[in-house]
Design a protein around this motif. Sequence first.
Motif, short mmCIF file in Angstrom:
data_model
loop_
_atom_site.label_atom_id
_atom_site.label_comp_id
_atom_site.label_asym_id
_atom_site.label_seq_id
_atom_site.Cartn_x
_atom_site.Cartn_y
_atom_site.Cartn_z
N THR A 39 -11.37 144.38 75.22
CA THR A 39 -12.42 145.00 75.70
C THR A 39 -12.56 146.38 76.03
OG1 THR A 39 -12.55 143.90 77.88
CG2 THR A 39 -13.80 142.69 76.08
N THR A 40 -11.58 147.03 75.62
CA THR A 40 -11.39 148.56 76.04
C THR A 40 -12.43 149.46 75.24
OG1 THR A 40 -9.90 148.96 74.49
CG2 THR A 40 -9.06 148.46 76.63
N ALA A 41 -13.12 148.88 74.39
CA ALA A 41 -14.11 149.63 73.54
C ALA A 41 -14.96 148.56 72.76
CB ALA A 41 -13.59 150.60 72.56
N VAL A 42 -16.15 149.11 72.15
CA VAL A 42 -16.89 148.00 71.70
C VAL A 42 -16.49 147.67 70.48
CG1 VAL A 42 -19.13 147.93 70.85
CG2 VAL A 42 -18.80 149.12 72.70
N LYS A 43 -15.95 148.34 69.46
CA LYS A 43 -15.42 147.90 68.22
C LYS A 43 -14.50 146.87 68.29
CE LYS A 43 -16.37 152.20 65.71
NZ LYS A 43 -15.87 153.50 65.08
N PRO A 44 -13.19 146.94 69.04
CA PRO A 44 -12.53 145.89 69.04
C PRO A 44 -13.11 144.63 69.62
CG PRO A 44 -11.80 147.54 70.49
CD PRO A 44 -12.79 148.09 69.63
#
Length: 207
Positions: A39-44
């Motif tokens: 969950t470091t970013a929305v895309k992953p």
Amino acid sequence: MADNIANAGIYKNALFAGLWRENPTFRIMIGMCPALAVTTAVKPSLTMGVSVIFVLVCSNIVVSMMRNLLKPHLRIIMFTLTIATFVTICDLYLKAYLPDMSEVLGPYVPLIIVNCLIIFRAEACSSKSNLVVSILDAIGMGAGFTLALCILGSVREILSTGNWFGIKVMPDGFVPWNAISMPVGAFVTLGLILGLANAITKKNKKD
């Protein structure tokens, strides 16, 4: 008429329970590994969530269809083999069509096989319910899981980069909080959101 109303209530509960009341991440707290790791970013986060929805729906369908054939001492093995089949399909699809995202997610897609959420729903719902309820349960739980991942990913991406979904949303003077992109940031963000979720739940009970 009464049966139709009762069935509608069952279907509604199966579909919407996972969004909040039994949200896998914020309420039941299962399947936490990807919630912290990807969950470091929305895309992953979104990619992982959609992958889990696919595996959850497909495995629930198969388990529901063979529920009357399951033997007590073999059911966990059958659950695992069924889940592993669809996880392999999902993993190969990502490697073929979304190689960059597959590389970002790394081993966490194959690890869906042992995701507690999917085995839990196979045991608690699809092994005891008809096909419609099993599908609705999978969609609801998968959507709740995906929503939770996207919330975590949004907070962490905005605070650590100033972007959301790759689009700049913070002013030029914003200083990124680099620690939020690290493992400690995952725990801090999750803890704060869990505290907020508990506060909302308590407030609703009082009301």
